[in-house]
Design a protein around this motif. Structure first.
Motif, PDB file in Angstrom:
ATOM      1  N   ILE A 143     -10.767  45.707   5.419  1.00  0.00           N
ATOM      2  CA  ILE A 143     -11.581  45.607   4.200  1.00  0.00           C
ATOM      3  C   ILE A 143     -11.990  46.994   3.708  1.00  0.00           C
ATOM      4  O   ILE A 143     -11.834  47.319   2.522  1.00  0.00           O
ATOM      5  N   ALA A 210     -15.989  43.053  -1.814  1.00  0.00           N
ATOM      6  CA  ALA A 210     -15.225  42.357  -0.774  1.00  0.00           C
ATOM      7  C   ALA A 210     -16.038  41.194  -0.219  1.00  0.00           C
ATOM      8  O   ALA A 210     -17.266  41.245  -0.176  1.00  0.00           O
ATOM      9  N   VAL A 236     -11.602  41.906  -2.712  1.00  0.00           N
ATOM     10  CA  VAL A 236     -10.793  41.753  -1.501  1.00  0.00           C
ATOM     11  C   VAL A 236     -11.448  40.638  -0.688  1.00  0.00           C
ATOM     12  O   VAL A 236     -12.583  40.771  -0.245  1.00  0.00           O
TER      13      VAL A 236
END
Length: 303
Positions: A143, A210, A236
């Motif tokens: 990540i 994310a 993400v």
């Protein structure tokens, strides 16, 4: 005694010992209770456990409830003990729920193996589990390598759940070490909560870049929420389990990644360890199983 007679006797003894061992295996009854029968990951664990038991000539009684229910699972363990099974495998819904049950299993000499989630009780003789902290650390590193600043939202399991906590900490540690703010929300492994939490936080926190879900269906719920808000391309999103539907989502360019757990190995090794305990063999107290990062680059290898 003639040599021929001695050889005959020894051969007879060897055959008898082999037959006795086979009979012992065939006479064994073990009980299994997993998280639920409606979860893809746990379906895989149960199938692998059943296949391994069949291979070893052991009767496996699956007492798993159709949906996650801690009280029903405790009742299943108590029922297995009262049935007089030779051993029990638990993939717990709530790893804090079994104190009295495990005390009873200990008194009756029924060994118990935990799979996927540790249970804090001295009668648990073996734990077969993904190394959740290390595997989530891999997810966390992925990540932070993909984002340039921003906040990481973590969708967690239930409060105090050993597996969920380890997955949370693996990502949280990596994100915070890289200088990212982390928001953690308990979702009790519920997809609807993952969806609603994602909607709410994406609307109120534009800095989120994310999202990590501690379970794969929660990650797909986050994908749906982000897509609905038109923000999927800016995020993400990473899951944990390696479920088939998540691999399809990775191929489609929606989900960024998932950590695959080897649920087949977990189910098989739990049975193998339990049978070993019943026979008095030494088995490992902890059998760690590596997690595997799956992204668009290698997803075809796992479909």
């Amino acid at each position: 005694m003639k040599l021929k007679s001695l050889k005959t006797i020894l051969a007879s003894v060897a055959v008898s010992a082999t037959m006795a061992g086979a009979a012992m295996a065939e006479d064994l009854r073990i009980a299994y209770t997993g998280y639920s029968t409606d979860n893809t990951f746990w379906i895989g664990v149960a199938k692998a456990a059943a296949a391994k038991a069949d291979e070893m000539g052991v009767e496996l009684i699956d007492l798993t409830a159709s949906s996650p229910d801690a009280a029903a699972q405790k009742d299943a363990v108590d029922r297995a003990i009262n049935m007089g099974v030779d051993g029990i495998i638990i993939g717990s819904v709530d790893n804090r729920a079994f104190g009295a049950s495990l005390d009873m299993a200990k008194r009756k000499g029924i060994p118990v193996v935990a799979v996927d989630t540790g249970i804090d009780h001295d009668h648990i003789a073996s734990l077969v589990q993904t190394d959740n902290l290390a595997a989530a650390g891999i997810a966390g590193k992925y990540i932070v390598d993909q984002i340039d600043g921003g906040t990481v939202l973590i969708l967690g399991g239930s409060a105090g759940h050993q597996t969920g906590n380890a997955r949370r900490d693996g990502v949280k540690n990596a994100a915070e070490a890289a200088g990212h703010e982390v928001i953690f929300q308990i979702c009790d492994w519920k997809d609807a909560c993952a969806y609603e939490t994602t909607i709410n936080f994406l609307q109120s926190n534009p800095d989120i870049t994310a999202i990590f879900s501690a379970w794969d269906p929660g990650a797909l719920a986050a994908v749906s929420a982000a897509s609905e808000l038109g923000k999927l391309d800016d995020l993400v999103i990473v899951g944990f389990d390696g479920n088939p539907a998540n691999l399809v989502s990775i191929e489609a360019g929606e989900l960024a990644a998932t950590i695959k757990q080897d649920n087949a190995r977990m189910g098989a090794e739990a049975v193998q360890n339990l049978v070993g305990l019943i026979k008095g063999d030494e088995v490992p107290e902890f059998t760690p199983i590596d997690g595997i990062l799956i992204t668009s680059e290698n997803v075809a290898d796992y479909k």
